[in-house]
Write a protein that holds these residues in place. Structure first.
Motif, mmCIF file in Angstrom:
data_model
loop_
_atom_site.group_PDB
_atom_site.id
_atom_site.type_symbol
_atom_site.label_atom_id
_atom_site.label_comp_id
_atom_site.label_asym_id
_atom_site.label_seq_id
_atom_site.Cartn_x
_atom_site.Cartn_y
_atom_site.Cartn_z
ATOM 1 N N VAL A 276 37.431 -15.177 2.430
ATOM 2 C CA VAL A 276 38.530 -15.226 1.473
ATOM 3 C C VAL A 276 38.400 -13.972 0.610
ATOM 4 N N VAL A 277 39.514 -13.309 0.366
ATOM 5 C CA VAL A 277 39.496 -12.021 -0.329
ATOM 6 C C VAL A 277 40.239 -12.141 -1.655
ATOM 7 N N MET A 278 39.615 -11.635 -2.715
ATOM 8 C CA MET A 278 40.207 -11.676 -4.054
ATOM 9 C C MET A 278 40.480 -10.263 -4.551
ATOM 10 N N ASN A 279 41.652 -10.078 -5.136
ATOM 11 C CA ASN A 279 42.000 -8.829 -5.801
ATOM 12 C C ASN A 279 41.577 -8.933 -7.263
ATOM 13 N N ILE A 280 40.715 -8.015 -7.714
ATOM 14 C CA ILE A 280 40.212 -8.055 -9.086
ATOM 15 C C ILE A 280 41.315 -7.611 -10.045
ATOM 16 N N GLN A 281 41.610 -8.456 -11.037
ATOM 17 C CA GLN A 281 42.635 -8.134 -12.020
ATOM 18 C C GLN A 281 42.056 -7.827 -13.399
ATOM 19 N N GLY A 282 40.771 -8.025 -13.553
ATOM 20 C CA GLY A 282 40.131 -7.724 -14.826
ATOM 21 C C GLY A 282 38.692 -8.209 -14.806
ATOM 22 N N ALA A 283 37.832 -7.488 -15.520
ATOM 23 C CA ALA A 283 36.416 -7.871 -15.583
ATOM 24 C C ALA A 283 35.824 -7.351 -16.880
ATOM 25 N N LYS A 284 34.889 -8.081 -17.425
ATOM 26 C CA LYS A 284 34.181 -7.643 -18.624
ATOM 27 C C LYS A 284 32.773 -8.202 -18.597
ATOM 28 N N LYS A 285 31.913 -7.643 -19.425
ATOM 29 C CA LYS A 285 30.526 -8.099 -19.470
ATOM 30 C C LYS A 285 30.073 -8.212 -20.919
ATOM 31 N N SER A 286 29.062 -9.018 -21.127
ATOM 32 C CA SER A 286 28.435 -9.143 -22.440
ATOM 33 C C SER A 286 26.932 -9.256 -22.233
ATOM 34 N N ILE A 287 26.173 -8.875 -23.254
ATOM 35 C CA ILE A 287 24.712 -8.859 -23.152
ATOM 36 C C ILE A 287 24.121 -9.679 -24.288
ATOM 37 N N LYS A 288 23.159 -10.523 -23.955
ATOM 38 C CA LYS A 288 22.337 -11.212 -24.940
ATOM 39 C C LYS A 288 20.888 -10.849 -24.672
ATOM 40 N N ALA A 289 20.133 -10.618 -25.736
ATOM 41 C CA ALA A 289 18.764 -10.127 -25.562
ATOM 42 C C ALA A 289 17.780 -10.949 -26.383
ATOM 43 N N ASP A 290 16.629 -11.194 -25.781
ATOM 44 C CA ASP A 290 15.483 -11.795 -26.474
ATOM 45 C C ASP A 290 14.478 -10.676 -26.692
ATOM 46 N N LEU A 291 14.356 -10.222 -27.942
ATOM 47 C CA LEU A 291 13.572 -9.025 -28.256
ATOM 48 C C LEU A 291 12.304 -9.345 -29.033
ATOM 49 N N ARG A 292 11.875 -10.599 -29.009
ATOM 50 C CA ARG A 292 10.700 -10.981 -29.793
ATOM 51 C C ARG A 292 9.436 -10.299 -29.305
ATOM 52 N N ASP A 293 9.323 -10.119 -28.004
ATOM 53 C CA ASP A 293 8.161 -9.437 -27.432
ATOM 54 C C ASP A 293 8.605 -8.059 -26.944
ATOM 55 N N LYS A 294 8.217 -7.006 -27.646
ATOM 56 C CA LYS A 294 8.650 -5.657 -27.287
ATOM 57 C C LYS A 294 8.145 -5.237 -25.910
ATOM 58 N N GLN A 295 7.008 -5.769 -25.516
ATOM 59 C CA GLN A 295 6.437 -5.401 -24.220
ATOM 60 C C GLN A 295 7.083 -6.159 -23.066
ATOM 61 N N HIS A 296 7.887 -7.133 -23.393
ATOM 62 C CA HIS A 296 8.482 -7.950 -22.340
ATOM 63 C C HIS A 296 9.849 -8.464 -22.811
ATOM 64 N N MET A 297 10.763 -7.554 -23.084
ATOM 65 C CA MET A 297 12.083 -7.938 -23.556
ATOM 66 C C MET A 297 12.902 -8.552 -22.423
ATOM 67 N N LYS A 298 13.794 -9.453 -22.799
ATOM 68 C CA LYS A 298 14.599 -10.172 -21.806
ATOM 69 C C LYS A 298 16.077 -9.944 -22.105
ATOM 70 N N PHE A 299 16.807 -9.581 -21.060
ATOM 71 C CA PHE A 299 18.236 -9.328 -21.195
ATOM 72 C C PHE A 299 19.002 -10.235 -20.242
ATOM 73 N N ASN A 300 20.058 -10.858 -20.762
ATOM 74 C CA ASN A 300 20.925 -11.680 -19.933
ATOM 75 C C ASN A 300 22.326 -11.065 -19.956
ATOM 76 N N ILE A 301 22.778 -10.604 -18.796
ATOM 77 C CA ILE A 301 24.098 -9.977 -18.682
ATOM 78 C C ILE A 301 25.068 -10.993 -18.096
ATOM 79 N N SER A 302 26.116 -11.300 -18.848
ATOM 80 C CA SER A 302 27.147 -12.241 -18.400
ATOM 81 C C SER A 302 28.382 -11.459 -17.976
ATOM 82 N N ILE A 303 28.867 -11.728 -16.779
ATOM 83 C CA ILE A 303 30.033 -11.045 -16.221
ATOM 84 C C ILE A 303 31.159 -12.058 -16.052
ATOM 85 N N GLN A 304 32.324 -11.728 -16.551
ATOM 86 C CA GLN A 304 33.509 -12.550 -16.359
ATOM 87 C C GLN A 304 34.547 -11.733 -15.595
ATOM 88 N N CYS A 305 35.077 -12.343 -14.550
ATOM 89 C CA CYS A 305 36.019 -11.627 -13.684
ATOM 90 C C CYS A 305 37.229 -12.514 -13.398
#
Length: 411
Positions: A276-305
């Motif tokens: 099944v084939v979809m034509n992309i009509q719009g997409a965006k992303k957002s980032i949330k970060a857990d920065l408590r440990d500088k040596q092991h930072m965590k990033f969660n990238i959310s994509i909406q399409c």
């Protein structure tokens, strides 16, 4: 009386300044309009050795460049059967490629005056193509575009590409749809809203900004295939402005999703062993970060399409809520797969922060960024030590003109 004399004198001076406004004018028919430039390293070293023998004490640079300059031949742009009002262009060519070699690109540009009857004019430059060999060399990329950035006659809106292989072969293609190869390349680069495997345009002004920032970046890749070009994939540069490798087409598509640069394109999903084939009509992303440990930072990238179903080889009722949810989940899984493949390439294998997480930290967590900026991609390499997760959601807004796909006999 004195005031009138003073006013008259000032008026005369002002008129004299206006009269001198055209002292450096050049007639348009005397200009050599440059629309494309390709930068390579020369294949043979004999010319450099011969030059050194002729003038052994002359200053030379670390690199020697082979420059292909594409100039317009106005007579060749006239449609067949029309009079060009002057001499006939019997070859019907609309452009001329002049190839020169030298230690300095500015020197090469001036050397064209010994071979061309028209003064090279760079304000209509459309594309600048740099070979991967030049881009991978030490300071080669920065040196190749330095003169173009400094020259006030150059356009900062000119598109920049990295050629897989020789840049000269790209600018020498002979497309059947356009008379000028450089304009053909420029037009192909405008199709970014049709295919998400194309990186958005990178122009000279953008490149200058990237060179001044201490961030990794990516530039569109271009290849020559027979008598046409293909713009897909990306060349990736580290913080020292050296090219470290290429991203493939799917990896570039994943990068566009991760950076929120998708302007259109196609996503395929597999349902019941068919597509099944979809034509992309719009997409965006957002980032949330857990920065408590500088040596092991965590990033969660959310994509909406968002998109519309354009083709289906699977018999299913698209008015059924369960079918739509299943389809949306399949498309989201495909976007996540491409994004994770890109992350694996640029986060662990290369690694270079073209996902722009460093820019996110600089803009949203500036105090932290000031502490870690020199340890992000270098030093302690905190970027490589971080965790990056990606989640995608897809919303189908349109199913086309039919809600069911016919189920052929025996299918």
């Amino acid at each position: 009386m004195a005031k009138r004399v003073l006013a008259g004198g000032l008026l005369v001076i002002a008129l004299m300044l206006l009269v001198t406004g055209c002292w450096d004018q050049v007639q348009i028919e005397e200009r050599g309009f440059v629309v494309g430039v390709a930068v390579d390293f020369p294949r043979n070293k004999q010319a450099k050795e011969q030059s050194n023998q002729e003038a052994p004490n002359k200053p030379v640079g670390q690199n020697r460049f082979l420059i292909t300059t594409q100039l317009v031949i106005p007579g060749g742009l006239v449609a067949s059967g029309q009079s060009n009002g002057g001499g006939q262009n019997t070859s019907n060519e609309a452009y001329l490629n002049l190839v020169s070699e030298g230690d300095s690109i500015f020197e090469v540009a001036r050397e064209l005056a010994t071979r061309s009857s028209r003064t090279p004019f760079y304000q209509h430059l459309k594309v600048m193509i740099i070979s991967e060999e030049v881009a991978k060399s030490k300071y080669g990329f920065a040196n190749a575009i330095d003169v173009t950035l400094r020259d006030p006659d150059s356009r900062r809106s000119s598109k920049v590409y990295i050629a897989k292989g020789d840049a000269k072969s790209v600018i020498e293609v002979r497309p059947k749809t356009e008379k000028l190869p450089s304009l053909y390349i420029d037009s192909v680069g405008e199709n970014i809203d049709k295919n998400s495997r194309m990186l958005p345009d990178i122009r000279l002004g953008d490149v200058h900004q990237q060179l001044l920032n201490n961030f990794s970046f990516a530039i569109p890749r271009i290849t020559a295939e027979k008598q046409e070009v293909k713009i897909a994939g990306a060349a990736v540069f580290d913080t020292d402005n050296h090219m470290v490798g290429f991203l493939g087409e799917e990896e570039t598509e994943g990068l566009n999703f991760l950076t929120g640069k998708v302007r259109g394109g196609v996503v395929k999903a597999k349902i019941n062993n068919d597509l099944v084939v979809m034509n992309i009509q719009g997409a965006k992303k957002s980032i949330k970060a857990d920065l408590r440990d500088k040596q092991h930072m965590k990033f969660n990238i959310s994509i909406q399409c968002e998109g519309a179903v354009m083709e289906s080889f699977v018999p299913m009722d698209l008015l059924n809520e369960k079918s739509i949810k299943k389809l949306q989940s399949a498309f989201a899984h495909e976007i996540e797969r491409m994004s994770k493949d890109t992350i694996a390439k640029v986060h662990k294998e290369m690694p270079v922060d073209v996902i722009r997480l460093g820019r996110y930290l600089k803009q949203n967590h500036h105090e932290l960024w000031k502490q870690i900026q020199y340890d992000w991609e270098k030093g302690q390499q905190l970027y490589q030590k971080s965790d990056i997760n990606v989640e995608a959601k897809v919303f189908i807004r349109n199913i086309g003109g039919i809600n069911k796909t016919e189920n052929p006999i025996g299918r």
